[in-house]
Design a protein around this motif. Structure first.
Motif, mmCIF file in Angstrom:
data_model
loop_
_atom_site.group_PDB
_atom_site.id
_atom_site.type_symbol
_atom_site.label_atom_id
_atom_site.label_comp_id
_atom_site.label_asym_id
_atom_site.label_seq_id
_atom_site.Cartn_x
_atom_site.Cartn_y
_atom_site.Cartn_z
ATOM 1 N N MET A 556 55.203 69.965 -57.377
ATOM 2 C CA MET A 556 54.284 68.915 -56.962
ATOM 3 C C MET A 556 52.853 69.340 -57.292
ATOM 4 N N MET A 557 51.958 68.381 -57.367
ATOM 5 C CA MET A 557 50.568 68.657 -57.693
ATOM 6 C C MET A 557 49.931 69.480 -56.572
ATOM 7 N N PRO A 558 49.093 70.446 -56.922
ATOM 8 C CA PRO A 558 48.475 71.281 -55.884
ATOM 9 C C PRO A 558 47.537 70.490 -54.985
ATOM 10 N N ARG A 559 47.486 70.891 -53.729
ATOM 11 C CA ARG A 559 46.631 70.237 -52.742
ATOM 12 C C ARG A 559 45.526 71.177 -52.279
ATOM 13 N N LYS A 560 44.475 70.582 -51.770
ATOM 14 C CA LYS A 560 43.451 71.352 -51.091
ATOM 15 C C LYS A 560 44.009 71.822 -49.738
ATOM 16 N N PRO A 561 43.347 72.789 -49.085
ATOM 17 C CA PRO A 561 43.836 73.231 -47.776
ATOM 18 C C PRO A 561 43.956 72.063 -46.800
ATOM 19 N N PHE A 562 44.897 72.197 -45.891
ATOM 20 C CA PHE A 562 45.126 71.150 -44.899
ATOM 21 C C PHE A 562 43.839 70.898 -44.115
ATOM 22 N N PRO A 563 43.421 69.632 -43.965
ATOM 23 C CA PRO A 563 42.139 69.346 -43.308
ATOM 24 C C PRO A 563 42.206 69.538 -41.795
ATOM 25 N N HIS A 564 41.117 70.088 -41.263
ATOM 26 C CA HIS A 564 40.975 70.257 -39.815
ATOM 27 C C HIS A 564 39.599 69.751 -39.402
ATOM 28 N N PRO A 565 39.401 68.432 -39.412
ATOM 29 C CA PRO A 565 38.083 67.898 -39.070
ATOM 30 C C PRO A 565 37.664 68.201 -37.637
ATOM 31 N N GLU A 566 38.641 68.459 -36.767
ATOM 32 C CA GLU A 566 38.312 68.744 -35.368
ATOM 33 C C GLU A 566 37.575 70.079 -35.225
ATOM 34 N N LEU A 567 37.600 70.904 -36.283
ATOM 35 C CA LEU A 567 36.941 72.209 -36.229
ATOM 36 C C LEU A 567 35.583 72.217 -36.924
ATOM 37 N N ASP A 568 35.222 71.094 -37.566
ATOM 38 C CA ASP A 568 33.992 71.081 -38.363
ATOM 39 C C ASP A 568 32.760 71.448 -37.538
ATOM 40 N N GLN A 569 32.620 70.838 -36.375
ATOM 41 C CA GLN A 569 31.434 71.091 -35.571
ATOM 42 C C GLN A 569 31.384 72.550 -35.118
ATOM 43 N N GLN A 570 32.527 73.080 -34.738
ATOM 44 C CA GLN A 570 32.597 74.479 -34.300
ATOM 45 C C GLN A 570 32.218 75.422 -35.441
ATOM 46 N N LYS A 571 32.704 75.143 -36.648
ATOM 47 C CA LYS A 571 32.419 76.012 -37.793
ATOM 48 C C LYS A 571 30.946 75.980 -38.187
ATOM 49 N N SER A 572 30.273 74.902 -37.851
ATOM 50 C CA SER A 572 28.866 74.762 -38.220
ATOM 51 C C SER A 572 27.914 75.399 -37.225
ATOM 52 N N GLN A 573 28.451 75.889 -36.112
ATOM 53 C CA GLN A 573 27.585 76.492 -35.108
ATOM 54 C C GLN A 573 27.009 77.816 -35.611
ATOM 55 N N PRO A 574 25.762 78.143 -35.249
ATOM 56 C CA PRO A 574 25.176 79.416 -35.680
ATOM 57 C C PRO A 574 25.896 80.595 -35.038
ATOM 58 N N VAL A 575 25.866 81.733 -35.727
ATOM 59 C CA VAL A 575 26.471 82.950 -35.177
ATOM 60 C C VAL A 575 25.635 83.406 -33.989
ATOM 61 N N PRO A 576 26.225 83.556 -32.810
ATOM 62 C CA PRO A 576 25.427 83.926 -31.627
ATOM 63 C C PRO A 576 24.857 85.336 -31.745
#
Length: 588
Positions: A556-576
């Motif tokens: 089958m055609m290759p896919r991008k990584p499985f999406p996790h939009p619920e984590l987007d905001q968390q990933k964008s947080q600055p490193v404490p």
């Protein structure tokens, strides 16, 4: 079981076996690789390309094409196809019947849900009576009510920047015809409205655009400006409704390179209310959009205190308050016992706006998809995987048809814990966790064409880096047709995004721009005469080759990584605690 959970289990097993004895590691690793879905696995370095089939597809597509026959019947025989309208229903029925006639199976309509009011324009005209008689070029704005015959009234020009400015018009607008919106200059056309991509421009597309670190400029300001404009329009509409305005005229927007001169663009920008097709948001005052030169003349007369009388007739028809939207779907069944349940899809959106006949947007993409599957049927191709065509509706109002299809067949997003304000544009809102279906595991790829009548010059991968080398090998034998470019960039604005959003391979072709943005896109110039037969024939040949190649691959055609939009905001947080010597924040 959804694939997301299957893949998570496979990943956990891979990690667990790392601590076992070496022979067991090797055995388990081999088993894990064999059971991993091929779209997340290693792809073959060399594609198996059937050049004989390339030649057969080219001969059928160039010497026996029916693409312009399809286009003629769709654009001239049916006409504009606003979602929910009688013409849209005719287009759904015609495509279903035609796909059956050319040999596809299981042709049917799929209901994606309620759209809103059914509506069509019957006739619209206007003229200036005084101080100088002149015909005025205009079109009804979508979902405008009728004037119930010609109405004559004094014209009033309203150009406001703040709702408080509306106070000076109170008690003065009953029975008036209001010109609502700023007049604007018409720029000189110093560049051609029509052009094709140069080799240099195509080469630039192969470079991934590197961010300058500034992000989207003034994003919050853009959102605020949009919200302010909507609030201003809402306040103005409330006041004009209470005043008893006879009709409203808005100016046509501009195209690119000055292409708005002499053209009426009649689309979402002409609507006086958000989601104007929904009964609860209905504009109750007849309204139309006017060619900018005529709008400017009347507005300038009024600015200079010259009384103007206008006669206007907006004749429209509503056909229901709760019309549903439908997609046309049909198939060429797969024949490989192992792969026939996997699906390769192709499509375009069948709906259009109303001032033209929806030829380049997106009759072109629809008839090219129809011609691509016709070519394969005419050649007697028995694909390993099922090839499915889907012609969407509701694209122009927000990708409704393709999003509805994807939601019903492939996956849905949960509501985020802290949803964005409803006033934020839909494409900017956060999404919650994605839950997929069994069908999600079997969709191989979706191909879309929706940038006008220009020939295909390549394909966007939507940042799917694994698929670039595959496409590069596929298009190498097509260089003589002008197909040279694989761009890793994202491209937006059409139905492949519905698939890409849920982690499925969805692709849009690179097409020559022609005069799409400058003249035909959403305008009264979007007619059959703007279609280029040779370009559409070429596009159908390319699309048929992509469908064939996808259907025949072992993996089958290759896919991008499985999406996790619920984590987007968390990933964008600055490193404490990252900044040295920073004081601890005060407790609130």
């Amino acid at each position: 079981m959804s694939f997301a959970r299957t893949f998570a289990r496979w990943s956990c097993c891979s990690a667990a076996i790392a601590g076992l004895a070496i022979p067991s590691v090797a055995a388990d690793k081999k088993e894990a690789i064999e059971t991993a879905p091929s779209y997340y696995g290693t792809q073959p370095a060399t594609e198996s390309i059937d050049l004989t089939m390339y030649a057969r597809i080219r001969e059928e597509g160039f010497k026996h094409s029916h693409v312009m026959d399809f286009a003629d019947a769709l654009t001239n025989g049916i006409g504009p196809r606003l979602t929910g309208s009688p013409n849209m229903a005719r287009a759904n029925d015609w495509t279903k019947e035609t796909l059956t006639k050319i040999g596809l199976t299981n042709a049917h309509l799929e209901d994606w849900g309620e759209f809103g009011m059914g509506w069509q324009q019957i006739n619209t005209w206007g003229r200036m009576i005084t101080p100088d008689p002149e015909p005025l070029w205009l079109q009804a704005a979508p979902w405008s009510p009728a004037t119930n015959g010609p109405v004559t009234g004094e014209a009033v020009y309203i150009n406001i920047q703040d709702a408080k400015e509306l106070d000076k018009y109170k008690g003065k607008l009953k029975g008036k015809i209001v010109l609502f919106g700023a007049l604007r200059t018409t720029p000189d056309i110093t560049d051609p409205l029509f052009h094709r991509y140069t080799d240099e421009q195509l080469a630039e597309m192969e470079k991934y655009p590197v961010s300058d670190g500034q992000g989207v400029p003034n994003l919050q300001q853009m959102i605020a400006d949009r919200a302010r404009l909507q609030q201003l329009r809402t306040a103005a509409m409330k006041m004009m409704t209470e005043e008893g305005v006879a009709a409203i005229i808005t100016p046509s927007r501009d195209g690119r390179n000055g292409g708005g001169a002499g053209i009426i663009f009649d689309d979402n920008g002409a609507n006086l209310a958000r989601s104007a097709q929904v009964k609860e948001n209905a504009v109750t005052i007849p309204n139309a959009v006017m060619m900018i030169e005529h709008y400017n003349r009347v507005a300038r007369l009024l600015e200079n205190h010259v009384p103007v009388t206008v006669e206007l007739n907006i004749e429209t028809k509503f056909t229901g308050d709760h019309e549903h939207g439908f997609d046309t779907v049909a198939e060429i069944p797969g024949n490989d016992p192992k792969l026939k349940d996997q699906v390769v899809m192709v499509g375009g959106h069948l709906d259009s706006w109303i001032s033209g006949t929806g030829a380049t947007d997106n009759g072109a993409g629809s008839v090219v998809a129809m011609e691509a599957v016709r070519i394969l049927k005419a050649l007697g191709v028995k694909p390993r995987r099922t090839i499915r065509i889907a012609l969407w509706s509701g694209e122009e109002q927000g990708l409704f048809g393709s999003q509805g299809y994807v939601k019903q067949h492939f996956g849905t997003f949960a509501e985020p814990e802290h949803p964005d304000p409803a006033s934020m544009p839909a494409f900017m809102r956060r999404r919650g966790k994605l839950t997929t279906t069994k069908e999600w595991e079997t969709l191989d790829a979706y191909y879309n064409l929706d940038n006008g009548t220009g020939k295909v010059r390549g394909v966007y991968t939507q940042e799917n880096y694994a698929i670039g080398p595959i496409f590069a090998q596929w298009i190498a034998p097509l260089k003589d047709l002008g197909v040279t470019t694989v761009s890793y960039r994202n491209t937006g604005g059409t139905d492949h995004l519905s698939f890409d959003a849920v982690g499925l391979p969805g692709f849009q072709y690179i097409q020559d721009p022609m005069d799409y943005e400058t003249r035909t896109h959403h305008s009264d110039m979007d007619s059959y005469d703007r279609l280029h037969a040779a370009d559409l024939e070429q596009a159908a040949v390319i699309e048929a080759i992509f469908l064939y190649n996808t259907s025949e691959r072992e993996a089958m055609m290759p896919r991008k990584p499985f999406p996790h939009p619920e984590l987007d905001q968390q990933k964008s947080q600055p490193v404490p605690g990252m900044y040295p010597n920073a004081a601890a924040p005060e407790a609130k």
